[in-house]
Design a protein around this motif. Structure first.
Motif, PDB file in Angstrom:
ATOM      1  N   SER A 114       0.619  -0.582  -6.069  1.00 26.91           N
ATOM      2  CA  SER A 114      -0.596  -0.420  -5.434  1.00 26.91           C
ATOM      3  C   SER A 114      -0.529   0.893  -4.233  1.00 26.91           C
ATOM      4  O   SER A 114      -1.456   1.119  -3.729  1.00 26.91           O
ATOM      5  CB  SER A 114      -0.268  -1.483  -4.472  1.00 26.91           C
ATOM      6  N   ASN A 115      -0.922   2.137  -5.018  1.00 30.04           N
ATOM      7  CA  ASN A 115      -0.799   3.399  -4.965  1.00 30.04           C
ATOM      8  C   ASN A 115      -2.182   3.815  -5.499  1.00 30.04           C
ATOM      9  O   ASN A 115      -1.906   4.602  -7.114  1.00 30.04           O
ATOM     10  CB  ASN A 115      -0.180   4.153  -4.645  1.00 30.04           C
ATOM     11  N   SER A 118      -7.696  -2.518  -5.977  1.00 31.18           N
ATOM     12  CA  SER A 118      -6.597  -2.892  -5.466  1.00 31.18           C
ATOM     13  C   SER A 118      -5.454  -2.244  -5.396  1.00 31.18           C
ATOM     14  O   SER A 118      -4.942  -1.705  -5.084  1.00 31.18           O
ATOM     15  CB  SER A 118      -6.913  -4.044  -4.110  1.00 31.18           C
ATOM     16  N   GLY A 119      -5.461  -2.266  -7.275  1.00 34.52           N
ATOM     17  CA  GLY A 119      -4.095  -2.362  -7.835  1.00 34.52           C
ATOM     18  C   GLY A 119      -4.118  -1.231  -8.028  1.00 34.52           C
ATOM     19  O   GLY A 119      -5.653  -0.065  -7.929  1.00 34.52           O
ATOM     20  N   GLY A 120      -2.777  -0.054  -8.227  1.00 34.96           N
ATOM     21  CA  GLY A 120      -2.585   1.043  -8.296  1.00 34.96           C
ATOM     22  C   GLY A 120      -2.649   1.689  -9.942  1.00 34.96           C
ATOM     23  O   GLY A 120      -3.633   2.710  -9.735  1.00 34.96           O
ATOM     24  N   THR A 121      -2.911   0.789 -10.839  1.00 33.24           N
ATOM     25  CA  THR A 121      -2.916   0.796 -11.900  1.00 33.24           C
ATOM     26  C   THR A 121      -5.204   1.200 -11.931  1.00 33.24           C
ATOM     27  O   THR A 121      -5.100   2.015 -12.172  1.00 33.24           O
ATOM     28  CB  THR A 121      -2.366   0.423 -13.156  1.00 33.24           C
ATOM     29  N   GLY A 122      -5.550   0.201 -12.026  1.00 38.94           N
ATOM     30  CA  GLY A 122      -6.852   0.096 -11.724  1.00 38.94           C
ATOM     31  C   GLY A 122      -7.340   0.325 -11.011  1.00 38.94           C
ATOM     32  O   GLY A 122      -8.282   1.038 -11.365  1.00 38.94           O
ATOM     33  N   SER A 123      -7.287   1.043 -10.251  1.00 37.75           N
ATOM     34  CA  SER A 123      -7.553   1.625  -9.575  1.00 37.75           C
ATOM     35  C   SER A 123      -7.392   3.550  -9.026  1.00 37.75           C
ATOM     36  O   SER A 123      -8.862   4.275  -9.508  1.00 37.75           O
ATOM     37  CB  SER A 123      -7.752   1.617  -7.587  1.00 37.75           C
ATOM     38  N   GLY A 124      -6.249   3.760  -9.586  1.00 37.43           N
ATOM     39  CA  GLY A 124      -6.480   5.147  -9.390  1.00 37.43           C
ATOM     40  C   GLY A 124      -6.564   5.335 -11.207  1.00 37.43           C
ATOM     41  O   GLY A 124      -6.843   6.752 -11.410  1.00 37.43           O
ATOM     42  N   SER A 183      -2.344  -6.300  -0.088  1.00 34.08           N
ATOM     43  CA  SER A 183      -1.982  -4.794   0.257  1.00 34.08           C
ATOM     44  C   SER A 183      -2.572  -4.046   1.133  1.00 34.08           C
ATOM     45  O   SER A 183      -3.820  -3.868   1.699  1.00 34.08           O
ATOM     46  CB  SER A 183      -1.430  -4.212  -1.724  1.00 34.08           C
ATOM     47  N   PRO A 184      -1.217  -3.319   2.450  1.00 35.77           N
ATOM     48  CA  PRO A 184      -2.027  -2.160   2.993  1.00 35.77           C
ATOM     49  C   PRO A 184      -2.306  -1.650   2.623  1.00 35.77           C
ATOM     50  O   PRO A 184      -3.348  -1.162   3.515  1.00 35.77           O
ATOM     51  CB  PRO A 184      -0.415  -2.796   3.650  1.00 35.77           C
ATOM     52  N   THR A 185      -2.246  -1.429   1.262  1.00 38.39           N
ATOM     53  CA  THR A 185      -3.247   0.386   1.006  1.00 38.39           C
ATOM     54  C   THR A 185      -4.168  -0.440   0.110  1.00 38.39           C
ATOM     55  O   THR A 185      -4.982   0.779  -0.131  1.00 38.39           O
ATOM     56  CB  THR A 185      -2.494   0.783   0.131  1.00 38.39           C
TER      57      THR A 185
END
Length: 415
Positions: free
Chosen positions: A78-79, A130-136, A167-169
């Motif tokens: 989630s980053n 919001s997800g690390g993979t989908g977003s980043g 998620s907090p991020t």
């Protein structure tokens, strides 16, 4: 014309499962031009995730091309920064690529799929904010696609997280991804999880059933199918040429900097078009929390099912009702476009209307994301996780400026 669907992350791959089921039934059995399938029956899709649990089961399905299923060995936590900057240590369906980066494998698969198209026109990118993979990783691939295919259209289907929090991020991830979308995509269909859950909950109450992820994905699929499946027009002699995603961008994004879209869909058996238009007007959100009515920059409404003569005879009434309900801006002389197909999305005798609307509604959503992100940013909350994986403070400042300009542009356009 052919379109390649690029699905990124767990959410991006799962939301389109009902869409591909519709492709199998509607496009094949109704002999519609193969906009989304190749001559050998494979889907024109590339499925990418940093973990294999969602995409690897697709290897057992004959409609998905094995070399187009790309997966890594670990998630992105989630980053956004981890998804965007750190795409090493990945695997794919073909072992010879195991030492390459996830993004390079994905771009290679996307390029080959585009080369298989007899008349390639562009991409539809599905992912989460919001997800690390989908977003980043989604932002990274979006940028690479724009560099590799500068003249091709890119339409994004972006899923926004629940306001209550996943998620907090999530607000940082959404902030950085929205900025990338504004910079590189031609059109952005924003899917808000809270809205989809509310619609499925209402349907569940009527049917005495429970909402599920599949039912939510089915609502998203209906919206996308209603707007992106081929239609026939007099100018093409009733032939379906597969330009719907790009006609959608042309019609609903008259100004390049105004590109955020929302969708609404209604269907009913043996219904009249004016009655369906009334239902569509009631189903679409028209006011902010003020409540102040939103203003519509442009919209496209796609009608499916029934005889063409009946639709065209009702078109003046539908058009007038739609303009009144949408609150269209005065400077756009043709704010609402209509597309029609005599073929239903589902069973016979079911007519449907799907509206894709570009309105000032997006300003509320962006303000919420920016305000929460700014409060966290001022307190330096969770920033060390982003700096650790390659993000810099200027990345956040640039994203805040980009989204601030989006809000300002919409406010100016509907003033």
């Amino acid at each position: 014309m052919s379109t390649v669907i690029v699905q990124v992350g767990q959410c991006g791959n799962q939301i389109l499962q009902p869409f591909w089921e519709s492709v199998s039934t509607v496009l094949t059995h109704q002999s519609v031009a193969n906009t989304y399938t190749t001559l050998d029956g494979k889907y024109r899709s590339v499925n990418i995730d940093s973990e294999g649990k969602v995409v690897k089961p697709l290897l057992r399905k004959s409609n998905f091309r094995d070399e187009n299923i790309v997966s890594g060995r670990r998630g992105r936590g989630s980053n956004w920064a981890m998804g965007y900057h750190e795409d090493i240590n990945c695997a794919s369906a073909t072992p010879r690529h195991s030492d390459a980066s996830l993004s390079s494998i994905a771009i290679d698969a996307i390029r080959k799929e585009a080369e298989r198209c007899p008349a390639f026109s562009g991409f539809v990118l599905s992912h989460s904010l919001s997800g690390g993979t989908g977003s980043g990783l989604g932002s990274k691939l979006l940028q690479l696609l724009r560099d590799e295919f500068p003249l091709s259209f890119i339409l994004s289907v972006s899923v926004a997280p629940h306001r209550a929090g996943e998620s907090p991020t999530q607000h940082y991830n959404a902030l950085l991804t929205l900025a990338a979308l504004q910079n590189y995509a031609d059109g952005i269909i924003l899917v808000e999880n809270d809205d989809i859950l509310a619609r499925t909950s209402r349907d569940s109450i009527r049917r005495s059933s429970q909402s599920s992820f599949y039912s939510m994905n089915s609502v998203i699929s209906q919206n996308l199918s209603g707007s992106l499946f081929p239609v026939e027009t007099p100018s093409t002699r009733n032939q379906r040429i597969g330009l719907e995603p790009w006609e959608l961008i042309r019609s609903t994004c008259p100004m390049p900097q105004l590109k955020f879209l929302h969708q609404y869909h209604v269907s009913q058996r043996l219904s009249t078009w004016p009655r369906l238009a009334s239902r569509l007007a009631k189903s679409s959100q028209r006011f902010d929390r003020g409540p102040v009515p939103w203003s519509t920059v442009a919209a496209t409404i796609c009608a499916r099912g029934g005889a063409p003569a009946l639709f065209h005879s009702a078109l003046p009434q539908i058009s007038s009702r739609s303009r009144d309900s949408l609150g269209c801006v005065g400077w756009n002389p043709f704010p609402v476009d209509f597309l029609f197909s005599s073929r239903s999305l589902m069973q016979k005798d079911i007519s449907s209307l799907t509206a894709t609307i570009n309105s000032s509604r997006i300003t509320n959503f962006i303000d919420d994301i920016a305000d929460t992100s700014w409060a966290q940013f001022n307190e330096k909350a969770y920033l060390h996780w982003y700096y650790r994986y390659g993000c810099e403070e200027e990345d956040f400042h640039s994203a805040f400026r980009t989204l601030g300009n989006v809000v300002a542009d919409y406010n100016e356009a509907v003033r």
